[in-house]
Enzyme design. Structure first.
Site, mmCIF file in Angstrom:
data_model
loop_
_atom_site.group_PDB
_atom_site.id
_atom_site.type_symbol
_atom_site.label_atom_id
_atom_site.label_comp_id
_atom_site.label_asym_id
_atom_site.label_seq_id
_atom_site.Cartn_x
_atom_site.Cartn_y
_atom_site.Cartn_z
ATOM 1 N N LEU A 292 -4.577 -5.219 8.190
ATOM 2 C CA LEU A 292 -3.134 -5.253 7.993
ATOM 3 C C LEU A 292 -2.068 -6.698 7.750
ATOM 4 C CD1 LEU A 292 -3.573 -3.088 11.405
ATOM 5 C CD2 LEU A 292 -2.550 -1.810 9.145
ATOM 6 N N ASP A 293 -1.129 -6.384 7.260
ATOM 7 C CA ASP A 293 -0.428 -7.652 6.951
ATOM 8 C C ASP A 293 0.236 -8.035 8.053
ATOM 9 O OD1 ASP A 293 1.995 -6.319 7.372
ATOM 10 O OD2 ASP A 293 2.219 -5.809 5.282
ATOM 11 N N TYR A 294 0.294 -9.069 8.115
ATOM 12 C CA TYR A 294 1.276 -10.449 9.073
ATOM 13 C C TYR A 294 2.326 -9.418 9.942
ATOM 14 C CZ TYR A 294 2.885 -14.677 11.198
ATOM 15 O OH TYR A 294 3.798 -15.274 12.437
ATOM 16 N N ASN A 295 3.085 -8.726 9.336
ATOM 17 C CA ASN A 295 4.672 -7.821 9.716
ATOM 18 C C ASN A 295 4.075 -6.803 10.938
ATOM 19 O OD1 ASN A 295 5.823 -10.674 9.906
ATOM 20 N ND2 ASN A 295 6.033 -10.310 7.962
ATOM 21 N N THR A 296 3.216 -6.339 10.121
ATOM 22 C CA THR A 296 2.205 -4.656 10.597
ATOM 23 C C THR A 296 1.424 -4.393 12.171
ATOM 24 O OG1 THR A 296 2.785 -4.117 8.041
ATOM 25 C CG2 THR A 296 1.380 -2.961 9.245
#
Length: 265
Positions: free
Chosen positions: A107-111
């Site tokens: 999952l990316d940094y902002n997810t």
């Protein structure tokens, strides 16, 4: 009985088979003092070193398969280390006596939301492979005007820089103005695909939460930054897990053996 080096080390949680094959090519693995070559085989009684460090292996038949669900918060990365010094999901996971945790996708940094991790590289490979066709559900807060025409395009498919992509389904989650939510379904794990699909229609994703991975949903009572261990039945339902269990390569941790995610107050 001997097995290929990458299979033994992947099952021990050292990494995926592909990663370990790369390590062999790079000369980072030695078995019984000799630098390993692709195609070499080993047993659990052999001495194996990775980057000079001896790896203590648990015999395959005795290895307990563990899968945990981590409620990833925003602001953490899924890599083990970061040159920028940002927090990683691995900072908050339980310790393993043998092997290490392998994240099933990223999952990316902002997810935020559901992130599965396992100590078994073979299972991780099966779950991440495109042929697994696992459904992923996301809750998305969208900033901008969304029309029926845009929703139809997103379901029919749009062309992104890495090829065509679409949502399998879109459901209105309610809300108004800049606080309007949608639930979307995808079966691919392409980098930032959900965000990029919405952005292709000129709207902005202000919050993104993965609420389900296959049959595994985010528990309502599991706070961000906490983890819980999957039960035997939950593990058995994961694509590829039943095959490994039938081969008696692994034994899932049963409920009575599971560690608590945090102490009761």
């Amino acid at each position: 009985m001997s097995e290929k080096i990458q299979k033994v080390l992947a099952n021990a949680g050292l990494g995926s088979r592909r990663q370990i094959e790369d390590w062999i090519r790079e000369g980072r693995i030695a078995v019984n003092g000799a630098v390993a070559q692709l195609g070499d085989r080993m047993t659990h009684d052999d001495t194996v070193r990775v980057d000079g460090r001896e790896i203590h292996l648990v015999k395959s038949s005795a290895q307990k398969l563990r899968v945990i669900l981590y409620h990833k918060p925003e602001g953490e990365i899924c890599s083990r280390s970061d040159p920028e010094g940002r927090a990683t999901v691995f900072d908050h996971l339980p310790m393993l006596r043998n092997g290490r945790w392998i994240s099933v996708g990223r999952l990316d940094y902002n997810t935020s939301g559901v992130l599965l991790l396992t100590n078994n590289g073979e299972l991780a490979n099966r779950l991440m492979h495109p042929s697994s066709d696992i459904e992923r559900e996301y809750a998305v807060r969208v900033k901008g005007q969304v029309t029926d025409e845009m929703l139809n395009k997103l379901k029919k498919g749009v062309r992104l820089e890495d090829g065509p992509a679409s949502f399998d389904d879109i459901a209105d989650g309610g809300g108004e103005g800049s606080n309007h939510w949608y639930h979307v379904l995808v079966r691919e794990g392409r980098n930032r695909m959900v965000r990029r699909l919405w952005e292709s229609q000129g709207v902005e994703v202000s919050r993104l939460i993965r609420v389900r991975f296959g049959d595994i949903s985010l528990p309502r009572m599991l706070r961000r930054g906490k983890w819980t261990e999957l039960t035997f039945d939950e593990i058995s339902k994961l694509p590829g897990a039943s095959h490994l269990i039938e081969q008696e390569e692994i034994r899932p941790v049963r409920k009575s053996e599971q560690r608590r995610p945090f102490k009761k107050k």
